[in-house]
Enzyme design. Sequence first.
Site, short mmCIF file in Angstrom:
data_model
loop_
_atom_site.label_atom_id
_atom_site.label_comp_id
_atom_site.label_asym_id
_atom_site.label_seq_id
_atom_site.Cartn_x
_atom_site.Cartn_y
_atom_site.Cartn_z
N TYR A 234 2.22 11.91 3.13
CA TYR A 234 3.14 10.92 3.69
C TYR A 234 3.44 11.18 5.17
CZ TYR A 234 3.49 8.84 -0.86
OH TYR A 234 3.18 8.20 -2.03
N ARG B 252 0.64 9.32 6.75
CA ARG B 252 0.88 7.88 6.70
C ARG B 252 1.95 7.46 7.72
NH1 ARG B 252 -1.70 4.14 4.95
NH2 ARG B 252 -0.21 3.12 3.58
N ASN C 47 5.09 -2.94 -0.22
CA ASN C 47 4.65 -2.04 0.83
C ASN C 47 5.76 -1.07 1.24
OD1 ASN C 47 2.30 -3.52 0.76
ND2 ASN C 47 2.80 -4.73 2.57
N VAL C 48 5.36 0.11 1.65
CA VAL C 48 6.33 1.10 2.11
C VAL C 48 6.40 1.16 3.63
CG1 VAL C 48 6.13 2.50 0.02
CG2 VAL C 48 4.63 2.99 1.95
N HIS D 209 8.98 -0.40 -3.61
CA HIS D 209 8.37 0.91 -3.83
C HIS D 209 8.81 1.96 -2.83
CE1 HIS D 209 4.92 -1.37 -6.05
NE2 HIS D 209 6.00 -1.21 -6.80
N THR E 112 -1.36 -9.38 -2.53
CA THR E 112 -1.16 -8.44 -3.64
C THR E 112 -2.14 -8.77 -4.76
OG1 THR E 112 0.37 -7.73 -5.38
CG2 THR E 112 0.77 -9.90 -4.42
N SER E 113 -2.63 -7.74 -5.41
CA SER E 113 -3.61 -7.92 -6.48
C SER E 113 -3.01 -8.52 -7.73
CB SER E 113 -4.25 -6.56 -6.83
OG SER E 113 -3.26 -5.69 -7.37
#
Length: 236
Positions: free
Chosen positions: A55, A58, A89-90, A106, A180-181
């Site tokens: 992270y 990221r 999304n983060v 999330h 988004t999936s």
Amino acid sequence: MKKKKIAVLTGAGVSAESGFATFRDSGGLWEKYDVNEVASIEGWYRNRGLVLDFYNERRKQLKNARPNAAHIAIADLEKDYDVQVITQNVDNLHEKAGSTRVLHLHGELTKVRPEDGLYESTYRTDEVIDIGYDEVHLGDKAPNGEQLRPHIVFFGEAVPNIEKAIDIVEKADILLIVGTSMQVYPAAGLYRYAGNNVPIYVIDPQDVPVHDPRITHIKDVATKGMKKFVELLANR
């Protein structure tokens, strides 16, 4: 006149054109990292240092990322509509683009909090700390003396904001789903809470895995799809 409510559900695809690798697509992050090691609660307890490093990396990537035309188009909807963004999304690209009401399902990459009790996803909001783009390492403690952990909902943890998201979708006049999936639950099931007569627009270059007569599929990447969506709105 009262503005119509638009609920916008976004996923990794909306940030892909800003240079953020999506997790599931070819070349995505899951091909480079084992999800069980860096994004699960079990992985956290197994190797905190590895998760923190992941992270940190990221966060460093996010520092220089800029919102793309899709983020900006979503923010611009606020001029004429009552808009609430629900994102899986983060990253903070919606906020950077100017969206004023963003619910993160999330978690958020730029925030940390004290380590929870074992396998608990509960936390106090007043303990969440905004660190911006700084790094966090083993031994970095919260004011309560606990190890700091990413303010991320790991796989294996509950999604605390899902009830808020359901409430937003239930009250929407229009539901827009971007990038988004629609395969990651519980977020994938949110569209079911839209009213029976509420139009649902899905922007994604891939086939939509659900079949619902309310859905209009705009089969394109987020930036081009948002342009088409805005045109559809103008012609409604």
